[in-house]
Design an enzyme around this catalytic site. Structure first.
Site, PDB file in Angstrom:
ATOM      1  CB  SER A 112     -60.733  35.454 -26.154  1.00 38.05           C
ATOM      2  OG  SER A 112     -61.114  34.111 -26.012  1.00 38.05           O
TER       3      SER A 112
HETATM    4  N1  SAM Z   1     -64.153  32.328 -29.255  1.00 39.53           N
HETATM    5  C1  SAM Z   1     -64.968  32.804 -28.195  1.00 39.53           C
HETATM    6  C2  SAM Z   1     -65.434  34.219 -28.401  1.00 39.53           C
HETATM    7  O1  SAM Z   1     -65.044  34.847 -29.381  1.00 39.53           O
HETATM    8  O2  SAM Z   1     -66.241  34.695 -27.583  1.00 39.53           O
HETATM    9  C3  SAM Z   1     -64.269  32.614 -26.865  1.00 39.53           C
HETATM   10  C4  SAM Z   1     -65.029  31.723 -26.006  1.00 39.53           C
HETATM   11  S1  SAM Z   1     -64.504  31.206 -24.449  1.00 39.53           S
HETATM   12  C5  SAM Z   1     -62.915  31.805 -24.127  1.00 39.53           C
HETATM   13  C6  SAM Z   1     -64.275  29.460 -24.770  1.00 39.53           C
HETATM   14  C7  SAM Z   1     -65.527  28.706 -25.145  1.00 39.53           C
HETATM   15  O3  SAM Z   1     -65.184  27.341 -25.362  1.00 39.53           O
HETATM   16  C8  SAM Z   1     -66.628  28.719 -24.092  1.00 39.53           C
HETATM   17  O4  SAM Z   1     -67.780  29.258 -24.642  1.00 39.53           O
HETATM   18  C9  SAM Z   1     -66.800  27.246 -23.742  1.00 39.53           C
HETATM   19  O5  SAM Z   1     -68.123  26.883 -23.434  1.00 39.53           O
HETATM   20  C10 SAM Z   1     -66.314  26.578 -25.021  1.00 39.53           C
HETATM   21  N2  SAM Z   1     -65.913  25.174 -24.884  1.00 39.53           N
HETATM   22  C11 SAM Z   1     -65.218  24.560 -23.891  1.00 39.53           C
HETATM   23  N3  SAM Z   1     -65.058  23.257 -24.181  1.00 39.53           N
HETATM   24  C12 SAM Z   1     -65.655  23.033 -25.389  1.00 39.53           C
HETATM   25  C13 SAM Z   1     -65.828  21.889 -26.222  1.00 39.53           C
HETATM   26  N4  SAM Z   1     -65.354  20.682 -25.905  1.00 39.53           N
HETATM   27  N5  SAM Z   1     -66.486  22.040 -27.384  1.00 39.53           N
HETATM   28  C14 SAM Z   1     -66.988  23.244 -27.757  1.00 39.53           C
HETATM   29  N6  SAM Z   1     -66.870  24.355 -27.000  1.00 39.53           N
HETATM   30  C15 SAM Z   1     -66.200  24.258 -25.830  1.00 39.53           C
END
Ligand code: SAM
Length: 223
Positions: free
Chosen positions: A69
């Site tokens: 992000s």
């Molecule tokens: N917090 C992260 C970072 O610091 O890099 C940002 C990650 S990205 C914007 C959002 C993440 O949410 C992705 O890696 C995606 O695979 C994950 N995601 C989406 N749906 C999810 C779920 N139901 N459970 C866990 N992770 C999920």
């Protein structure tokens, strides 16, 4: 001759300070958040080919078509949780591991769930290497992580179609759930605060518009 690694680290340290000034100019006020941003090496959470862009205030691609992000977004979500050292915090969407590192750096007890195994493995490796010790799990975070509930803060780092009910139920009294909710194009940042033990004892606040990758799972979008 100068050690090129030490020289790079000095450059990254300077860029981190500039990023922190930018976050202050955009309204981030929580000193604990800012201090953590100054400490965590964001360039180590992304592909080395992108490390020259690590301290731009922008989201960047990581594996599995996901993103790390934008720093402002991470700072805003973290600030909205009002994290105190020792607080139990649940993150949904570990991704690169960067936000988990920021929360660990702030002294929180961090739990984080990621649905992609590859990202779970990669983030675990870098977090361990840097000495951060969050508890990580690979699975569907839309249902929370009841084994360790209740939490003082829950942060969802992917865009949800609705506020996941399970996450609300896993908040401690006084705890805050920060979750972007909307369609696939844009989401409004919500903060839900649990005011008491009652079924409906929650306060809801709305903040500005953001754009996240989708939250996919039982209480999120279907694939
Ligand atoms: N917090 C992260 C970072 O610091 O890099 C940002 C990650 S990205 C914007 C959002 C993440 O949410 C992705 O890696 C995606 O695979 C994950 N995601 C989406 N749906 C999810 C779920 N139901 N459970 C866990 N992770 C999920």
């Amino acid at each position: 001759m100068q050690d090129p690694n030490a020289q790079n680290e000095r450059i990254f340290n300077k860029r981190r300070k500039v990023l922190v000034e930018e976050l202050v100019s955009r309204g981030i006020r929580d000193d604990r958040v800012l201090t953590a941003f100054e400490a965590v090496p964001r360039h180590l959470f992304i592909d080395t080919a992108l490390s020259h862009r690590a301290y731009e205030d922008t989201a960047l691609p990581i594996e599995m078509g996901q993103t790390i992000s934008q720093p402002f977004t991470v700072a805003k979500q973290t600030e909205l949780m009002e994290v105190e050292p020792g607080d139990k915090i649940l993150e949904i969407g570990t991704g690169s591991g960067y936000q988990a590192a920021i929360l660990c750096e702030m002294g929180a007890k961090v739990f984080s769930v990621e649905r992609h195994h590859q990202l779970y493995d990669r983030s675990r490796e870098i977090l361990n290497k840097l000495g951060y010790r969050p508890t990580l799990k690979c699975g569907d975070g839309t249902v929370g992580w009841s084994a360790y509930a209740p939490y003082m803060g829950i942060v969802v780092t992917a865009g949800a179609p609705v506020i996941p009910e399970s996450l609300k139920r896993q908040l401690d009294v006084g705890g805050r759930l920060v979750v972007p909710v909307g369609d696939e194009e844009k989401q409004v940042m919500y903060r839900i605060t649990r005011k008491g033990e009652g079924e409906d004892d929650f306060e809801e606040e709305k903040f500005s518009i953001f754009k996240f990758v989708p939250l996919i799972g039982r209480q999120g979008w279907s694939k």
